[in-house]
Enzyme design. Structure first.
Site: not given
Ligand code: NAD
Ligand code: TYD
Length: 351
Positions: A98, A132-134, A158, A161-162, A187, A291, A293
């Site tokens: 996706t 996202t900020d991630e 995640y 992929s973003k 978040n 994992p 994190h």
């Protein structure tokens, strides 16, 4: 009119509801209705002629091409994604499908549509990608918050992929001229948040007398933003953002996970005390860490404030209180989500 993808999910549904509360410009929501998509979130729009729902995948190029030709949107806002880090660790495949392949197919359909528009409409068209900020990776204590120029260093399937989708969006401007904008947000929390993420999970587990699981030492930091503030930021970027720019969106609310959980417990002690009168914080349980994190996220949202005049309206204290109250006021929504009844309806309705 505008098209919102992923508009039956948490942030997308808040966005659609907010948009139609403030504008009469019609919205078409395109959503695949994965486990995270819930038409209950949009129930208040039933019978509202300004809203159309289409069940479908952003990766279905023919469907998207047909919708674009038929509805001729001036703006597309792409919220559709697989969004939960823990799920991406257990099964990254859907995230690639996706977030990467789906976004690519969506961009291809948009490119074909946009390049065929008459000059004036082509100039006014916008594709806003919600990210996202991630994608920036993890900060240590004392590091400066993420600015738009921060290096991309995604650490989970995640966020990787973003990050890939952000790069594709950027490339479609630089290579083909498609007028894109990207927002990278911290978040979110608020109404209609699916209870797999920290804040709604803690509220629901607390009310159900279940353990409140905290990963690792509970000292990981997130920068929390009330979802209504995120929606306002996106509206502002659609309205006045400069094509090709990226805007970081954040709440200036860095909190450790343990502090977030304690805050929720304190509000519940006040609004809905436990039958035995004991504090909800007694349900806190430390569990195995996630994992890889990420330790800390923090957003420098000054560009959005300086250039477009956006600032969050809620503090963490006001936003979290509203959120807890919303969950207390919506037992039917919770029952429908936790029993999975909305999934049965999706199967019945769409096969
Ligand atoms: P969510 O998981 O609640 O909702 C995602 C929605 O997208 C669901 O309705 C789902 O059915 C739909 N969807 C999934 N795959 C699809 C596909 N292939 N085609 C069409 N629809 C599809 O996610 P959310 O928390 O609302 O996040 C929305 C967007 O914001 C995501 O892109 C996410 O990366 C980004 N974001 C989220 C946060 C956060 O804190 N939740 C923060 C920053 C950015
Ligand atoms: P989450 O809501 O999954 O968002 P993200 O991982 O995208 O930041 O998690 C927020 C923080 O809370 C993150 O540091 C992981 C932690 N967490 C827990 O401690 N326990 C939980 O049960 C969950 C879901 C998350």
């Amino acid at each position: 009119m505008i098209i919102v993808t992923g508009g039956a999910g948490f942030i997308g549904s808040n966005f659609v509801l907010d948009w139609l509360a403030k504008h009469d410009e019609p919205v078409l929501t395109l959503d695949k209705l994965t486990y995270a998509g819930n038409l209950d979130n949009l129930r208040s729009l039933e019978g509202d002629a300004r809203h159309t729902f289409v069940h479908g995948d952003i990766g279905d190029r023919e469907l998207v091409a047909r919708l674009l030709a038929e509805h001729r949107p001036r703006v597309i806002i792409n919220f559709a994604a697989e969004s939960h880090v823990d799920r991406s660790i257990l099964g990254p495949g859907e995230f690639i499908q996706t977030n990467v392949v789906g976004t690519f197919n969506l961009l291809e359909a948009v490119r074909a549509y946009w390049s065929g528009l008459p000059d004036a409409e082509r100039g006014a068209f916008r594709f806003l990608h919600v990210s996202t900020d991630e994608v920036y990776g993890s900060l240590e204590a004392g590091d400066a918050p993420f600015a738009e120029t921060h290096q991309y260093q995604p650490n989970s399937p995640y966020s990787a992929s973003k990050a890939a989708s952000d790069h594709l969006v950027r490339a479609y401007l630089h290579t083909y001229g498609v007028p894109v904008l990207t927002t990278n947000c911290s978040n979110n929390y608020g109404p209609y948040h699916f209870p797999e993420k920290l804040i709604p999970l803690i509220i629901l587990n607390a009310l159900n007398g279940k353990p409140l699981p905290i990963y690792g030492d509970g000292l990981n930091i997130r920068d929390w933003l009330y979802v209504g503030d995120h929606c306002a930021a996106i509206r502002r970027v659609v309205e006045a953002g400069v094509v090709g720019e990226t805007y970081n969106v954040g709440g200036w609310n860095e909190k450790t996970n343990i502090d977030v959980v304690r805050a929720i417990c304190g509000i519940l002690d006040e609004l809905k005390p436990r039958a035995d009168g004991r504090p909800y914080a007694e349900q806190i349980t430390f569990v195995k860490d996630r994992p890889g994190h990420d330790r800390r996220y923090a957003i420098d949202a000054r560009k959005l404030e300086r250039e477009l005049g956006w600032r969050p309206a809620e503090t963490f204290d006001t936003g979290i209180r509203k959120t807890v109250q919303w969950y207390l006021d919506h037992p039917e929504w919770i029952a429908n989500v936790t029993s999975g009844a909305y999934r049965e309806w999706v199967t019945q309705q769409y096969g």
